[in-house]
Design a protein around this motif. Sequence first.
Motif, PDB file in Angstrom:
ATOM      1  N   SER A 135      13.473 -12.486 -20.865  1.00 27.61           N
ATOM      2  CA  SER A 135      12.684 -13.458 -20.097  1.00 27.61           C
ATOM      3  C   SER A 135      12.061 -12.817 -18.862  1.00 27.61           C
ATOM      4  N   ARG A 136      12.820 -11.936 -18.214  1.00 30.60           N
ATOM      5  CA  ARG A 136      12.271 -11.261 -17.040  1.00 30.60           C
ATOM      6  C   ARG A 136      11.083 -10.389 -17.413  1.00 30.60           C
ATOM      7  N   GLN A 137      11.195  -9.684 -18.519  1.00 31.11           N
ATOM      8  CA  GLN A 137      10.105  -8.811 -18.946  1.00 31.11           C
ATOM      9  C   GLN A 137       8.872  -9.615 -19.309  1.00 31.11           C
ATOM     10  N   LEU A 138       9.063 -10.760 -19.993  1.00 30.29           N
ATOM     11  CA  LEU A 138       7.922 -11.597 -20.371  1.00 30.29           C
ATOM     12  C   LEU A 138       7.272 -12.207 -19.138  1.00 30.29           C
ATOM     13  N   GLU A 139       8.064 -12.656 -18.171  1.00 30.37           N
ATOM     14  CA  GLU A 139       7.508 -13.188 -16.914  1.00 30.37           C
ATOM     15  C   GLU A 139       6.716 -12.121 -16.185  1.00 30.37           C
ATOM     16  N   LEU A 140       7.259 -10.927 -16.215  1.00 24.35           N
ATOM     17  CA  LEU A 140       6.577  -9.821 -15.540  1.00 24.35           C
ATOM     18  C   LEU A 140       5.199  -9.587 -16.158  1.00 24.35           C
ATOM     19  N   GLU A 141       5.125  -9.585 -17.483  1.00 25.24           N
ATOM     20  CA  GLU A 141       3.877  -9.260 -18.172  1.00 25.24           C
ATOM     21  C   GLU A 141       2.867 -10.396 -18.140  1.00 25.24           C
ATOM     22  N   THR A 142       3.323 -11.647 -18.208  1.00 28.67           N
ATOM     23  CA  THR A 142       2.388 -12.767 -18.367  1.00 28.67           C
ATOM     24  C   THR A 142       2.136 -13.550 -17.095  1.00 28.67           C
ATOM     25  N   LEU A 143       3.005 -13.401 -16.082  1.00 27.18           N
ATOM     26  CA  LEU A 143       2.821 -14.159 -14.843  1.00 27.18           C
ATOM     27  C   LEU A 143       2.591 -13.240 -13.647  1.00 27.18           C
ATOM     28  N   HIS A 144       3.534 -12.359 -13.377  1.00 28.51           N
ATOM     29  CA  HIS A 144       3.464 -11.570 -12.154  1.00 28.51           C
ATOM     30  C   HIS A 144       2.405 -10.468 -12.220  1.00 28.51           C
ATOM     31  N   LEU A 145       2.313  -9.786 -13.357  1.00 26.19           N
ATOM     32  CA  LEU A 145       1.325  -8.709 -13.458  1.00 26.19           C
ATOM     33  C   LEU A 145      -0.118  -9.229 -13.396  1.00 26.19           C
ATOM     34  N   PRO A 146      -0.450 -10.343 -14.065  1.00 25.37           N
ATOM     35  CA  PRO A 146      -1.813 -10.882 -13.889  1.00 25.37           C
ATOM     36  C   PRO A 146      -2.112 -11.277 -12.446  1.00 25.37           C
ATOM     37  N   TYR A 147      -1.121 -11.866 -11.763  1.00 23.98           N
ATOM     38  CA  TYR A 147      -1.340 -12.235 -10.356  1.00 23.98           C
ATOM     39  C   TYR A 147      -1.574 -10.993  -9.503  1.00 23.98           C
ATOM     40  N   LEU A 148      -0.756  -9.978  -9.724  1.00 28.79           N
ATOM     41  CA  LEU A 148      -0.918  -8.745  -8.953  1.00 28.79           C
ATOM     42  C   LEU A 148      -2.282  -8.118  -9.225  1.00 28.79           C
ATOM     43  N   THR A 149      -2.684  -8.068 -10.483  1.00 25.02           N
ATOM     44  CA  THR A 149      -3.982  -7.475 -10.826  1.00 25.02           C
ATOM     45  C   THR A 149      -5.119  -8.247 -10.177  1.00 25.02           C
ATOM     46  N   SER A 150      -5.026  -9.567 -10.196  1.00 29.65           N
ATOM     47  CA  SER A 150      -6.060 -10.400  -9.585  1.00 29.65           C
ATOM     48  C   SER A 150      -6.121 -10.159  -8.075  1.00 29.65           C
ATOM     49  N   SER A 151      -4.955 -10.099  -7.424  1.00 32.10           N
ATOM     50  CA  SER A 151      -4.922  -9.900  -5.967  1.00 32.10           C
ATOM     51  C   SER A 151      -5.495  -8.544  -5.584  1.00 32.10           C
ATOM     52  N   LEU A 152      -5.124  -7.514  -6.324  1.00 36.16           N
ATOM     53  CA  LEU A 152      -5.613  -6.176  -5.989  1.00 36.16           C
ATOM     54  C   LEU A 152      -7.088  -6.012  -6.346  1.00 36.16           C
ATOM     55  N   HIS A 153      -7.553  -6.732  -7.371  1.00 36.71           N
ATOM     56  CA  HIS A 153      -8.986  -6.748  -7.666  1.00 36.71           C
ATOM     57  C   HIS A 153      -9.757  -7.310  -6.470  1.00 36.71           C
ATOM     58  N   GLY A 154      -9.213  -8.393  -5.876  1.00 33.13           N
ATOM     59  CA  GLY A 154      -9.851  -8.950  -4.676  1.00 33.13           C
ATOM     60  C   GLY A 154      -9.796  -8.000  -3.503  1.00 33.13           C
ATOM     61  N   LEU A 155      -8.685  -7.253  -3.369  1.00 30.80           N
ATOM     62  CA  LEU A 155      -8.579  -6.284  -2.279  1.00 30.80           C
ATOM     63  C   LEU A 155      -9.624  -5.185  -2.426  1.00 30.80           C
ATOM     64  N   GLN A 156      -9.912  -4.797  -3.672  1.00 33.07           N
ATOM     65  CA  GLN A 156     -10.937  -3.789  -3.924  1.00 33.07           C
ATOM     66  C   GLN A 156     -12.313  -4.281  -3.483  1.00 33.07           C
ATOM     67  N   GLN A 157     -12.575  -5.577  -3.637  1.00 30.50           N
ATOM     68  CA  GLN A 157     -13.869  -6.117  -3.201  1.00 30.50           C
ATOM     69  C   GLN A 157     -14.001  -6.068  -1.681  1.00 30.50           C
ATOM     70  N   GLN A 158     -12.874  -6.217  -0.967  1.00 32.92           N
ATOM     71  CA  GLN A 158     -12.905  -6.154   0.501  1.00 32.92           C
ATOM     72  C   GLN A 158     -12.941  -4.712   1.001  1.00 32.92           C
ATOM     73  N   HIS A 159     -12.220  -3.828   0.322  1.00 35.47           N
ATOM     74  CA  HIS A 159     -12.119  -2.429   0.757  1.00 35.47           C
ATOM     75  C   HIS A 159     -12.481  -1.534  -0.433  1.00 35.47           C
ATOM     76  N   PRO A 160     -13.729  -1.089  -0.500  1.00 32.80           N
ATOM     77  CA  PRO A 160     -14.210  -0.386  -1.699  1.00 32.80           C
ATOM     78  C   PRO A 160     -13.481   0.916  -2.036  1.00 32.80           C
ATOM     79  N   VAL A 161     -12.732   1.487  -1.103  1.00 31.10           N
ATOM     80  CA  VAL A 161     -12.055   2.753  -1.416  1.00 31.10           C
ATOM     81  C   VAL A 161     -10.588   2.536  -1.766  1.00 31.10           C
ATOM     82  N   PHE A 162     -10.155   1.281  -1.875  1.00 26.63           N
ATOM     83  CA  PHE A 162      -8.759   1.033  -2.245  1.00 26.63           C
ATOM     84  C   PHE A 162      -8.428   1.671  -3.594  1.00 26.63           C
TER      85      PHE A 162
END
Length: 1168
Positions: free
Chosen positions: A857-884
């Motif tokens: 369950s932890r692995q599935l939560e990691l792949e389907t919930l936490h990792l998409p959120y992290l990817t989305s957040s860091l994608h937004g950070l890249q838009q604010q700071h182009p060299v991230f």
Amino acid sequence: MNQGSPEAAEEAEQGPEPPAGGAARRGKRAAPTAAAPQPAKLSRAELYKPPTSEELTQLKETEDLFHSSLLRLQIEELLKEVTLKETKKKKIDAFLHEINSLLSTIPETPETELTDQAWLSKDVKVPFLQVPFNVKGRFHFVPPAELKVVGSYLLGTCVRPEINVDVAVTMPREIFQDKDNLNQRYHRKRALYLAHIAQHLSKEKLFGSVRFAYMNSNHLKPILLLRPQGKDEKMVTVRLHACPDSGLFKPSRFHPSKNNVRTTWFMEQSTPKEGRAWGWGNMRLFVSGRDCTQCLRVGLLPPFSLGRRLVIGSNVLSSAHTGATEPPTPHYNNSILCDTVMLSHLHFLSNAATDFPGMKDGLALLKVWLNQRQLCKGLGCFSGFLVSMLVAYLLMKRKIVKMMSGYQVLRSTLQFLATTDLSVTGISLAKDADPSLPVLDDFHQAFEVVFVDPSGLVNLCADMTASKYHQVQFEAKHSMEILDDRMVDGFQVLLMTPKPMLRTFDHVFHLKHVSKLQGTCKKMQLLNELMDRGGNYVAAALPFVVSLLARGLSGRAQLVAHSMPQISEWPIDAEPPKHKDVGPLTFGLLFVPEFAASTLEKGPQADHPEALEFRTFWGEKSELRRFQDGSICEAVVWEASAVCQKRLIPEQIIRHLLKLHADIPESSICYTGALLESVIRTGKEASGTGEEAMVSVVCSYNDLSRKLWNLKELPLTVTAVQGVHPAFRYTDVFPPIPMKPIYSFHNRSKHLLLPSEEKPCPAYITPLKVICHMEGSGQWPQDKGAIKRIKAAFHLQLAELLRQQHQLVCRPAVTHTDVYKDGYVFRLQVAYHREPLILKEVVTPEGMLKYQDTEESRQLELETLHLPYLTSSLHGLQQQHPVFGSTSRLAKRWISAQLLSDSISEECVDLLVAFLFLHPAPFTPPSSPQVGFLRFLNLLATFDWKNNPLIVNLNTGLTDSVCTEIKNKFIAARSRLPVMFLATPKDQWSSMWTRERPSAQILQRLILLALESLRVLEEQLMDPLSDQDMKMVFRPPLDFYDVLIHLNPNQIPRHLESVDRPVKSVSRGVVKNSSAVNILFPVVGYDPVQLYLQDLRDAFDDLALFFYDKHGGEVIAVLWKPLSFQPQPFKVSFCLCFKLCIYPESLFSVGNCFVQLLSATKPFEKWR
């Protein structure tokens, strides 16, 4: 001896009375040894009595200013550390008394001409550049009239670790003659006086070293350094300053508009000491008002020079009949005046510090602040003396009161610096409006930065450039923002964190050969400045060069700073350092991220008068262009296609302007802004560093998302499509490139391609993982096995529908569906939002249903919930700071190059880099990948992982109170938490990205590697004269390992990604293509090295650790575990690599067999 003498120093050193608490502590330490202190017994009345007014004041100050009692305690501890101890003071006082006795016994010398220096021993060289050599005047040595301790030691404001005691040695009047203010006569007598003292003191056993130095690297102001003998040599440095008797010179001779260096003398061709002439014969002496205005318009002169030169021109015109045609020499005049007011400055500061204990603490904090920013040393620095005078000024203006604490003095001074531009509006300590004294406007015409001393004659900031003051101002403003931010540990980032230029500025470049500035002086017609600076072409040209760069980079850079020329001390028997001995000059650029990479420099319209100035400034680069609004304007277009090339447009500007206006060749400029980016370039011919490839991947993904959203005939609709591969957050080290397989290179099986054994391994094609969330429905089963079968059916149907409706090539599987689109392979994985909850269901022996986390369950939560959120957040950070993204890629490439990529997760590295952008204090967010990478290494090496959590506040989702709670819980549960603890808004307590890795040993290894890599890199980047390989830190030390397994390069699919690219590359069975539609599905995710590595780990995990650089490494490194060669119980799997050990029956029971490893390489022979 008077108040300033060494005999009086012991009484005066106590200075202002220290705070009561500090005095009490020092008193306890000094008291005789007594019995162990017992707890104080207080009566009930004493225990509960109301706080005193002083205690209430401290509590209020702690709440309002310090934000916490911890900050107050930290500052108090710091002050204890940097304050000079009483025992050291006594030793220093004794040393000063002995110096005083020795100086009074130095014999006189006969009077000779200044140029006749034969009386001086050959073992001592005059610490002065005597160019031109011939000068009028006579000199003879007479023992000092007075010896006075001045400066911070007497005031009690000197701070460790470098304890300098300044001693003013007053030269008697009889060694001077009329007109000694002219043509460096005073300076040469001063140097000869110090040389004779050095000659005699060097024979004394009292001193461990007797050396010369330039005061703040000003070659007109040599000083003598004395250090004690033996173990106390590093305890203190006594600096002897030779100065004239008060009243020797008329102050009116040294007004900023007066001349004291004659042109005919300075232009003299006879220079026997140097053996050459200055060679300025073809330079005009004056720049007329018209010439000067033109120079200012094109950026060749800083604004202060215009007024100054116009005054010069008017003096020439109005005084032509008197012959007064000499230019003013304000810096020369100021250097003499400084020596005449040393004692008056001491009295002024002493009066300010009286009954003001907070001043000493505040100055200690300010000196630490300046030292951490490298602002307090060198020519034109913001010295400790200068900041002491500034605090005294604020006290005089009632911006500071004597009731303030040291921390309040720090804040008030930083606030004043942040809001006051002394290059525009100068300040003065002079109280009386004496009409005979020059006014502030006179100083502004002569100097860039103006801060006038109490005499009204001396500019304390005479050598400081406007650029350096603007850097101080910027740092002060940024520091005030940090102090006001409750989310930041102000003490740590302001007073404990060093800010070297390489980590502070986005781009750094070096002027390798400062001798080229002689040509700059000729090009810019700076003879007047050369005369004023005593021939120091570095100091003369530097303000103009910085002004030129600031004009060229306006809009791109918010700060253009420079290192301060520094000359180290030298032996008394050596010639004094030349101007070129300051070494390379370093310049730092702090960018405005939005405009730094712009390819266009738009100028005025062609018919406007400013167009001529624009063309003059940019030279041949300027051209007429028609814009979309119909206007025809002057413009400069810089050539750059890739993003990494656009980041280097400032380099093109700098090289062009310095060549055009300063006559500095490109070969003399070493630009270090992007020297590390080559390790993330893809292929030999690649012009970019992957940013464009990443954008292409994201565009293709966005198109696929729209297609998935709009699919028809699906039983359930798609509610969300979320990419989780690092490429979608711009942090994939080597982003995928569109590829089409070559059929003849592979074996074919029905509709599939397979690797061929006869040919090299095919190129590695990365599957880009995408999570497809399906809508909830009552039709979803509640059994986890049934859910997996339903998901497999969805994978089949997604493949079919994408093939029918969008003609995409798909390959379905039970756990996913691979889609070939635009040359990329996307791996779709269906997710059901209730599946993790169902996986947590556990039935107890009593038949009760309960929920608890399981590994699945932890692995599935990691792949389907936490990792998409992290990817989305860091994608937004890249838009604010182009060299991230590029910064994170450099960090991952370094970790992989150290063979540790399997020991720390990619998400962990991304979060560490995100921390640098979200919490950059005391820096600004990085605007270049290289400076971001240097800060990453510093974070990894210096963060206290044992005692602190690293809180990454993504999307500002954590408040101050929540961060405090995280820290408190972390401390309480430290032993149960991962060695590297990362907290985010969605993961405050578990640190899911570091739960399993890195281990404590791997983290320690990372810290050591980061520390050494940072040291090596900074040495290389700050040494432009050495030709060193910047990839050195990306090559791991292999002698650390026990066994090395060398791989066949033909079977390494990512061989082109290696740090040292192969000279010859082999075909990998693909061609770059993004338009193919009907193709056979390529081989996806096939890396034989990783498969071999996994086999090794499965077979020998209990014996050894395996390390590998997944980006093209040619070696697998093996480290034996400590018990690998110890006898172990027999297992069937040990048959190939162990031998049987026979022990006496007395040791082991009959029937037990033990085995021992055969050799260090035998286990791996089967796996070749």
